[in-house]
Design an enzyme around this catalytic site. Structure first.
Site, PDB file in Angstrom:
ATOM      1  N   HIS A   4      -8.242   6.814  12.274  1.00  0.00           N
ATOM      2  CA  HIS A   4      -9.381   6.345  11.487  1.00  0.00           C
ATOM      3  C   HIS A   4      -8.848   5.293  10.511  1.00  0.00           C
ATOM      4  O   HIS A   4      -7.640   5.127  10.357  1.00  0.00           O
ATOM      5  CB  HIS A   4     -10.079   7.494  10.752  1.00  0.00           C
ATOM      6  CG  HIS A   4      -9.231   8.145   9.717  1.00  0.00           C
ATOM      7  ND1 HIS A   4      -8.356   9.156  10.010  1.00  0.00           N
ATOM      8  CD2 HIS A   4      -9.100   7.917   8.388  1.00  0.00           C
ATOM      9  CE1 HIS A   4      -7.738   9.530   8.906  1.00  0.00           C
ATOM     10  NE2 HIS A   4      -8.160   8.798   7.906  1.00  0.00           N
ATOM     11  N   HIS A  13       0.821  -1.209   0.000  1.00  0.00           N
ATOM     12  CA  HIS A  13       0.000   0.000   0.000  1.00  0.00           C
ATOM     13  C   HIS A  13       0.864   1.272   0.000  1.00  0.00           C
ATOM     14  O   HIS A  13       1.770   1.416   0.818  1.00  0.00           O
ATOM     15  CB  HIS A  13      -0.915   0.004   1.221  1.00  0.00           C
ATOM     16  CG  HIS A  13      -1.984   1.032   1.152  1.00  0.00           C
ATOM     17  ND1 HIS A  13      -3.160   0.836   0.455  1.00  0.00           N
ATOM     18  CD2 HIS A  13      -2.041   2.294   1.634  1.00  0.00           C
ATOM     19  CE1 HIS A  13      -3.899   1.908   0.542  1.00  0.00           C
ATOM     20  NE2 HIS A  13      -3.253   2.819   1.249  1.00  0.00           N
ATOM     21  N   ASP A  36      -6.155  17.530   9.818  1.00  0.00           N
ATOM     22  CA  ASP A  36      -7.530  17.107   9.552  1.00  0.00           C
ATOM     23  C   ASP A  36      -7.589  16.591   8.123  1.00  0.00           C
ATOM     24  O   ASP A  36      -6.967  17.166   7.223  1.00  0.00           O
ATOM     25  CB  ASP A  36      -8.493  18.304   9.686  1.00  0.00           C
ATOM     26  CG  ASP A  36      -8.930  18.548  11.125  1.00  0.00           C
ATOM     27  OD1 ASP A  36      -8.257  18.041  12.041  1.00  0.00           O
ATOM     28  OD2 ASP A  36      -9.934  19.252  11.325  1.00  0.00           O
ATOM     29  N   HIS A  71      -4.911   4.724  10.407  1.00  0.00           N
ATOM     30  CA  HIS A  71      -3.843   5.695  10.575  1.00  0.00           C
ATOM     31  C   HIS A  71      -4.285   6.881  11.409  1.00  0.00           C
ATOM     32  O   HIS A  71      -5.452   7.263  11.431  1.00  0.00           O
ATOM     33  CB  HIS A  71      -3.258   6.147   9.234  1.00  0.00           C
ATOM     34  CG  HIS A  71      -4.266   6.607   8.238  1.00  0.00           C
ATOM     35  ND1 HIS A  71      -5.052   5.741   7.518  1.00  0.00           N
ATOM     36  CD2 HIS A  71      -4.622   7.847   7.840  1.00  0.00           C
ATOM     37  CE1 HIS A  71      -5.845   6.417   6.714  1.00  0.00           C
ATOM     38  NE2 HIS A  71      -5.614   7.709   6.894  1.00  0.00           N
TER      39      HIS A  71
HETATM   40 FE   LIG Z   1      -7.151   8.792   5.988  1.00  0.00          FE
END
Ligand SMILES: [Fe+2]
Length: 385
Positions: free
Chosen positions: A336, A263, A306, A300
């Site tokens: 998240h 990834h 943000d 992560h």
């Molecule tokens: Fe993200």
């Protein structure tokens, strides 16, 4: 834009006499940024560009903040923003901080009876739905679905739409927006590893020039106020210009994705940079090809930024129940990641058709009243099994 561009008629040497066929003068204007240190453009006008006739009114368009300090993940239903006739009225700021504002707009009509100039911020306009022509005092750009339009601060523009069905995702940036420096060599040329090159960036090729006197309304934004200023000469009276500061277009469909055996992190998707936020393009691509690869992103913690994702098209494999026009906000400070089942679902998949625009801001974003009108209040619990 870090590339030199020339359009229309200009004299052979800057700051020298430049005469019209009747012997009178064209009027030169240096349009500079960052004092005289940043990118600039030298333009030549039919009339003096300084002829203010009247300042009719002044009114605030400052976003109304509902949550200044936010720790809640949100999903916003962007397509619930109602279409409005007027271009400026249609722009709804949903997230904001002192560096940038994120705006959704569904304008039905073109800017028919006024010109617009944003002196506060560069505008990055992503066209999700609709097509038409961005008309500016430094030339025009045709646009369609998937285009980013970069309008540097101070450019006088109108925007003409072909139909009434338009959806725009706009980032207003008080910091200058550039292409990432790491994609360029020391001369500014885009390097071989850059996911786009000069051929993909569209510069204005069509210049509208009117030598007209009368009353021309320019709505000028400064410090979140709009000033209705009437000028005595047509704002599109440039006969030629050259320099580095002008609007340009780039299609998200021309972004060439970078993939790997495992990834790849979001910076491989980076499209624009400022010193306050980055913009990334997630485009259809092959997934990671390590035999044990997990194509879904890992959980992560963007501890100090943000993260805003605007979902454009395709299938969003890491999220459940996400649709076109949705925005997710994952605030700094908490982790998240993929929704339950999404990681398992991704294994063995070879490609994705997802199309999304991401804005990562280094300062926290404030949630506005307009955002709460289209918010899904329970989204922050959507990772519970
Ligand atoms: Fe993200």
């Amino acid at each position: 834009m870090p590339f030199y561009h020339k359009l229309g008629k200009i004299p052979p040497k800057r700051h020298t006499q430049f005469k019209k066929p009747d012997g009178s003068f064209y009027y030169e204007q240096l349009f500079g940024t960052i004092g005289f240190d940043g990118m600039s453009t030298n333009s030549y006008h039919e009339q003096r560009p300084t002829q203010v006739k009247e300042i009719k009114k002044q009114y605030s368009v400052a976003p109304k903040v509902a949550k200044a300090n936010n720790m809640q993940s949100y999903r916003f239903h962007g397509f619930k923003v109602k279409p409005e006739n007027d271009y400026l009225d249609s722009r709804k700021t949903v997230l904001t901080n002192s560096d940038c504002s994120i705006i959704l707009a569904a304008p039905k009509k073109s800017t028919e009876d006024y010109f617009y100039k944003n002196t506060d911020a560069d505008e990055l306009i992503f066209v999700h739905k609709g097509s038409g022509k961005l008309r500016t005092h430094l030339g025009n750009l045709d646009f369609k679905y998937g285009d980013y339009l970069l309008v540097p601060r101070g450019i006088i523009y109108k925007i003409d739409f072909d139909t009434e069905d338009n959806r725009l995702f706009i980032v207003e940036s008080r910091r200058p927006i550039y292409t990432p420096k790491r994609y360029r060599n020391w001369f500014g040329q885009l390097l071989e590893h850059s996911p786009f090159c000069e051929r993909d960036l569209r510069q204005p090729q069509e210049l509208e020039t009117y030598n007209e006197s009368g009353e021309f309304l320019i709505k000028i934004k400064k410090q979140d106020d709009i000033f209705d200023m009437v000028y005595a000469s047509h704002p599109f009276d440039v006969v030629g210009y050259d320099g580095y500061n002008y609007p340009y277009a780039f299609s998200i469909h021309d972004f060439e994705p970078i993939t790997g055996r495992v990834h790849q992190p979001p910076p491989v998707h980076q499209t624009f940079e400022t010193d306050a936020f980055v913009v990334c393009s997630f485009v259809p691509r092959l997934y990671d090809y390590h035999p044990l690869a997990v194509p879904a992103p890992y959980n992560h913690s963007n501890i100090d930024s943000d993260e805003v994702l605007y979902y454009v098209d395709g299938d969003f494999m890491s999220r459940n129940d996400i649709d076109k026009g949705h925005i997710s906000l994952h605030p700094a400070g908490i982790p998240h990641g993929p929704h339950p089942g999404a990681m398992e679902r991704s294994i063995g998949k070879v490609k994705t058709d997802e199309l999304a625009v991401m804005v990562d801001t280094f300062k926290p974003l404030k949630v506005t009243e307009e955002a709460l009108k289209i918010a899904d209040g329970d989204y922050y619990k959507s990772w519970l099994e």
